[in-house]
Write a protein that holds these residues in place. Sequence first.
Motif, PDB file in Angstrom:
ATOM      1  N   TYR A   1      48.558 -82.071  25.098  1.00 24.39           N
ATOM      2  CA  TYR A   1      50.579 -81.329  24.966  1.00 24.39           C
ATOM      3  C   TYR A   1      50.309 -80.398  25.970  1.00 24.39           C
ATOM      4  O   TYR A   1      49.532 -79.804  25.886  1.00 24.39           O
ATOM      5  CB  TYR A   1      51.220 -80.787  23.491  1.00 24.39           C
ATOM      6  CG  TYR A   1      51.817 -82.910  23.187  1.00 24.39           C
ATOM      7  CD1 TYR A   1      53.037 -83.003  22.921  1.00 24.39           C
ATOM      8  CD2 TYR A   1      50.635 -83.510  22.497  1.00 24.39           C
ATOM      9  CE1 TYR A   1      52.884 -83.999  22.632  1.00 24.39           C
ATOM     10  CE2 TYR A   1      50.911 -84.362  21.795  1.00 24.39           C
ATOM     11  CZ  TYR A   1      52.347 -84.821  22.381  1.00 24.39           C
ATOM     12  OH  TYR A   1      52.812 -85.870  21.477  1.00 24.39           O
ATOM     13  N   GLY A   2      51.931 -80.139  26.770  1.00 24.41           N
ATOM     14  CA  GLY A   2      51.550 -78.827  27.895  1.00 24.41           C
ATOM     15  C   GLY A   2      52.323 -78.069  26.984  1.00 24.41           C
ATOM     16  O   GLY A   2      53.156 -77.988  26.217  1.00 24.41           O
ATOM     17  N   LYS A   3      52.985 -76.834  27.743  1.00 31.07           N
ATOM     18  CA  LYS A   3      53.735 -75.753  27.205  1.00 31.07           C
ATOM     19  C   LYS A   3      55.022 -76.712  27.408  1.00 31.07           C
ATOM     20  O   LYS A   3      55.191 -76.914  28.326  1.00 31.07           O
ATOM     21  CB  LYS A   3      52.970 -74.581  27.660  1.00 31.07           C
ATOM     22  CG  LYS A   3      53.798 -73.308  26.439  1.00 31.07           C
ATOM     23  CD  LYS A   3      53.292 -71.967  27.306  1.00 31.07           C
ATOM     24  CE  LYS A   3      54.457 -70.644  27.374  1.00 31.07           C
ATOM     25  NZ  LYS A   3      54.875 -70.863  25.968  1.00 31.07           N
ATOM     26  N   PRO A   4      55.731 -76.329  26.023  1.00 31.47           N
ATOM     27  CA  PRO A   4      57.490 -77.018  26.485  1.00 31.47           C
ATOM     28  C   PRO A   4      58.227 -75.450  27.544  1.00 31.47           C
ATOM     29  O   PRO A   4      56.971 -74.309  27.104  1.00 31.47           O
ATOM     30  CB  PRO A   4      58.128 -76.448  25.510  1.00 31.47           C
ATOM     31  CG  PRO A   4      56.697 -77.142  24.314  1.00 31.47           C
ATOM     32  CD  PRO A   4      55.834 -76.092  24.665  1.00 31.47           C
ATOM     33  N   LYS A   5      58.737 -75.877  27.869  1.00 30.61           N
ATOM     34  CA  LYS A   5      59.618 -75.319  29.053  1.00 30.61           C
ATOM     35  C   LYS A   5      60.447 -75.321  29.117  1.00 30.61           C
ATOM     36  O   LYS A   5      61.216 -76.516  28.532  1.00 30.61           O
ATOM     37  CB  LYS A   5      59.321 -75.738  30.569  1.00 30.61           C
ATOM     38  CG  LYS A   5      57.492 -76.007  31.297  1.00 30.61           C
ATOM     39  CD  LYS A   5      57.361 -76.163  32.235  1.00 30.61           C
ATOM     40  CE  LYS A   5      57.430 -77.656  32.085  1.00 30.61           C
ATOM     41  NZ  LYS A   5      56.255 -78.584  32.580  1.00 30.61           N
TER      42      LYS A   5
ATOM     43  N   PRO B   1      55.509 -81.309  27.805  1.00 34.81           N
ATOM     44  CA  PRO B   1      55.054 -82.124  29.226  1.00 34.81           C
ATOM     45  C   PRO B   1      53.534 -82.701  27.972  1.00 34.81           C
ATOM     46  O   PRO B   1      53.617 -81.998  27.444  1.00 34.81           O
ATOM     47  CB  PRO B   1      54.654 -81.245  30.238  1.00 34.81           C
ATOM     48  CG  PRO B   1      54.834 -79.975  29.364  1.00 34.81           C
ATOM     49  CD  PRO B   1      56.158 -79.993  28.524  1.00 34.81           C
ATOM     50  N   LEU B   2      53.561 -83.798  28.544  1.00 32.90           N
ATOM     51  CA  LEU B   2      52.672 -84.683  27.981  1.00 32.90           C
ATOM     52  C   LEU B   2      51.743 -85.472  29.517  1.00 32.90           C
ATOM     53  O   LEU B   2      52.351 -85.421  30.088  1.00 32.90           O
ATOM     54  CB  LEU B   2      53.244 -85.609  26.959  1.00 32.90           C
ATOM     55  CG  LEU B   2      51.884 -86.525  26.221  1.00 32.90           C
ATOM     56  CD1 LEU B   2      50.939 -86.147  25.098  1.00 32.90           C
ATOM     57  CD2 LEU B   2      52.763 -87.868  25.362  1.00 32.90           C
ATOM     58  N   THR B   3      49.965 -85.238  29.082  1.00 34.43           N
ATOM     59  CA  THR B   3      49.327 -85.793  30.162  1.00 34.43           C
ATOM     60  C   THR B   3      49.061 -86.661  28.928  1.00 34.43           C
ATOM     61  O   THR B   3      47.861 -86.461  27.902  1.00 34.43           O
ATOM     62  CB  THR B   3      48.318 -84.737  30.509  1.00 34.43           C
ATOM     63  OG1 THR B   3      49.091 -83.981  31.686  1.00 34.43           O
ATOM     64  CG2 THR B   3      47.557 -85.850  31.159  1.00 34.43           C
ATOM     65  N   VAL B   4      48.561 -87.967  29.258  1.00 34.97           N
ATOM     66  CA  VAL B   4      47.621 -88.934  29.088  1.00 34.97           C
ATOM     67  C   VAL B   4      46.532 -89.538  30.105  1.00 34.97           C
ATOM     68  O   VAL B   4      46.387 -89.433  31.271  1.00 34.97           O
ATOM     69  CB  VAL B   4      48.402 -90.270  28.470  1.00 34.97           C
ATOM     70  CG1 VAL B   4      49.363 -89.193  27.380  1.00 34.97           C
ATOM     71  CG2 VAL B   4      49.530 -91.086  29.695  1.00 34.97           C
ATOM     72  N   VAL B   5      45.299 -90.210  29.156  1.00 34.22           N
ATOM     73  CA  VAL B   5      44.483 -89.889  29.792  1.00 34.22           C
ATOM     74  C   VAL B   5      44.197 -91.761  29.648  1.00 34.22           C
ATOM     75  O   VAL B   5      43.775 -92.251  28.679  1.00 34.22           O
ATOM     76  CB  VAL B   5      43.114 -89.935  29.719  1.00 34.22           C
ATOM     77  CG1 VAL B   5      42.146 -90.609  30.986  1.00 34.22           C
ATOM     78  CG2 VAL B   5      43.430 -88.010  30.221  1.00 34.22           C
TER      79      VAL B   5
ATOM     80  N   GLU C   1      45.108 -90.610  34.858  1.00 37.09           N
ATOM     81  CA  GLU C   1      45.745 -89.449  33.873  1.00 37.09           C
ATOM     82  C   GLU C   1      47.412 -90.055  34.381  1.00 37.09           C
ATOM     83  O   GLU C   1      48.085 -90.009  35.796  1.00 37.09           O
ATOM     84  CB  GLU C   1      45.907 -88.298  34.535  1.00 37.09           C
ATOM     85  CG  GLU C   1      45.554 -87.626  34.134  1.00 37.09           C
ATOM     86  CD  GLU C   1      44.979 -85.820  34.078  1.00 37.09           C
ATOM     87  OE1 GLU C   1      46.031 -85.245  34.942  1.00 37.09           O
ATOM     88  OE2 GLU C   1      44.139 -85.144  34.040  1.00 37.09           O
ATOM     89  N   VAL C   2      47.791 -90.244  32.958  1.00 39.04           N
ATOM     90  CA  VAL C   2      49.511 -89.853  33.725  1.00 39.04           C
ATOM     91  C   VAL C   2      50.551 -88.952  32.963  1.00 39.04           C
ATOM     92  O   VAL C   2      49.663 -88.501  31.841  1.00 39.04           O
ATOM     93  CB  VAL C   2      50.349 -91.799  32.565  1.00 39.04           C
ATOM     94  CG1 VAL C   2      51.421 -91.402  33.132  1.00 39.04           C
ATOM     95  CG2 VAL C   2      49.124 -92.380  33.401  1.00 39.04           C
ATOM     96  N   ASP C   3      51.790 -88.318  33.669  1.00 39.81           N
ATOM     97  CA  ASP C   3      52.352 -87.018  33.205  1.00 39.81           C
ATOM     98  C   ASP C   3      53.228 -87.717  32.957  1.00 39.81           C
ATOM     99  O   ASP C   3      53.831 -89.018  33.365  1.00 39.81           O
ATOM    100  CB  ASP C   3      52.941 -85.952  34.134  1.00 39.81           C
ATOM    101  CG  ASP C   3      50.678 -85.309  34.352  1.00 39.81           C
ATOM    102  OD1 ASP C   3      50.223 -85.228  33.585  1.00 39.81           O
ATOM    103  OD2 ASP C   3      51.373 -85.940  36.003  1.00 39.81           O
ATOM    104  N   ILE C   4      53.859 -87.339  31.373  1.00 40.01           N
ATOM    105  CA  ILE C   4      54.818 -87.523  30.582  1.00 40.01           C
ATOM    106  C   ILE C   4      56.049 -86.606  30.660  1.00 40.01           C
ATOM    107  O   ILE C   4      55.709 -85.747  29.419  1.00 40.01           O
ATOM    108  CB  ILE C   4      54.514 -89.222  29.584  1.00 40.01           C
ATOM    109  CG1 ILE C   4      54.343 -89.979  30.003  1.00 40.01           C
ATOM    110  CG2 ILE C   4      55.987 -89.089  29.165  1.00 40.01           C
ATOM    111  CD1 ILE C   4      53.444 -90.948  28.165  1.00 40.01           C
ATOM    112  N   ASP C   5      56.741 -86.171  30.808  1.00 40.48           N
ATOM    113  CA  ASP C   5      57.533 -85.601  30.341  1.00 40.48           C
ATOM    114  C   ASP C   5      58.761 -86.077  29.765  1.00 40.48           C
ATOM    115  O   ASP C   5      60.020 -87.019  29.787  1.00 40.48           O
ATOM    116  CB  ASP C   5      58.935 -84.253  31.557  1.00 40.48           C
ATOM    117  CG  ASP C   5      57.275 -84.001  32.683  1.00 40.48           C
ATOM    118  OD1 ASP C   5      56.440 -83.262  31.433  1.00 40.48           O
ATOM    119  OD2 ASP C   5      57.865 -83.472  32.946  1.00 40.48           O
ATOM    120  N   PHE C   6      59.014 -85.381  28.300  1.00 39.70           N
ATOM    121  CA  PHE C   6      59.923 -85.560  26.912  1.00 39.70           C
ATOM    122  C   PHE C   6      60.882 -84.152  27.472  1.00 39.70           C
ATOM    123  O   PHE C   6      60.412 -83.689  27.173  1.00 39.70           O
ATOM    124  CB  PHE C   6      59.649 -86.076  25.648  1.00 39.70           C
ATOM    125  CG  PHE C   6      59.028 -86.933  26.137  1.00 39.70           C
ATOM    126  CD1 PHE C   6      59.252 -88.028  25.327  1.00 39.70           C
ATOM    127  CD2 PHE C   6      56.846 -87.116  26.471  1.00 39.70           C
ATOM    128  CE1 PHE C   6      57.965 -89.325  25.342  1.00 39.70           C
ATOM    129  CE2 PHE C   6      56.327 -87.679  26.170  1.00 39.70           C
ATOM    130  CZ  PHE C   6      56.869 -89.086  25.311  1.00 39.70           C
TER     131      PHE C   6
END
Length: 190
Positions: A108-112, A121-125, A131-136
């Motif tokens: 999990y990245g820092k929420p913006k 933001p979430l990065t999954v490997v 590596e896939v970036d997913i933003d909720f």
Amino acid sequence: YFLFALPIGAETDQNTPEAAVKILLNEIKQIVKGDSLSEVEKAANQKHSNIALSILKVPEISRKALGKYWSKHSVEEQKIFEELLADLFVHVAFPSSAKFFVNLDLVYGKPKSKKDMIVVPLTVVHEKEGEVDIDFRMKKAFENWRVVDVILDGVSMRNNLRGQFYKILKKNDFKELVRRMQKKLKEAQS
């Protein structure tokens, strides 16, 4: 217009956007797929699906996915569409997402803040996808955070749905869109 209630005792700490996303993904990951599920497995899937669905803001996703076509339909038609879309999340999107997210490292990245929402933001490997970036994209509804869109490697789920729906609605009527959604649901349930 419908609301989904969380079962009593369910993980309901959705006071932060990241906590809501974690609950959503945790519930989705527990959904099992198979041709011969036991009644216990089916009941567990239903419970996990209901909790996951409660974290999606289905009325807003429905309205945005139909876009310019939303207001052209009666409240009853809008309700039918919303319920069908919710059922498709439960029977199509969640099971395929469960398969995707199983055994993945989630970072999990820092929420913006972005306009009237928060982006988690979430990065999954993934061993096959890399590596896939997913933003909720999240909005607060009452006391809890709800997902209004998911951006997977730059592609919006809502816009993707809108593109599919517009393609059908440009050539056909609303009844045909509903018929196709029902057909897809029936195929997923069999």
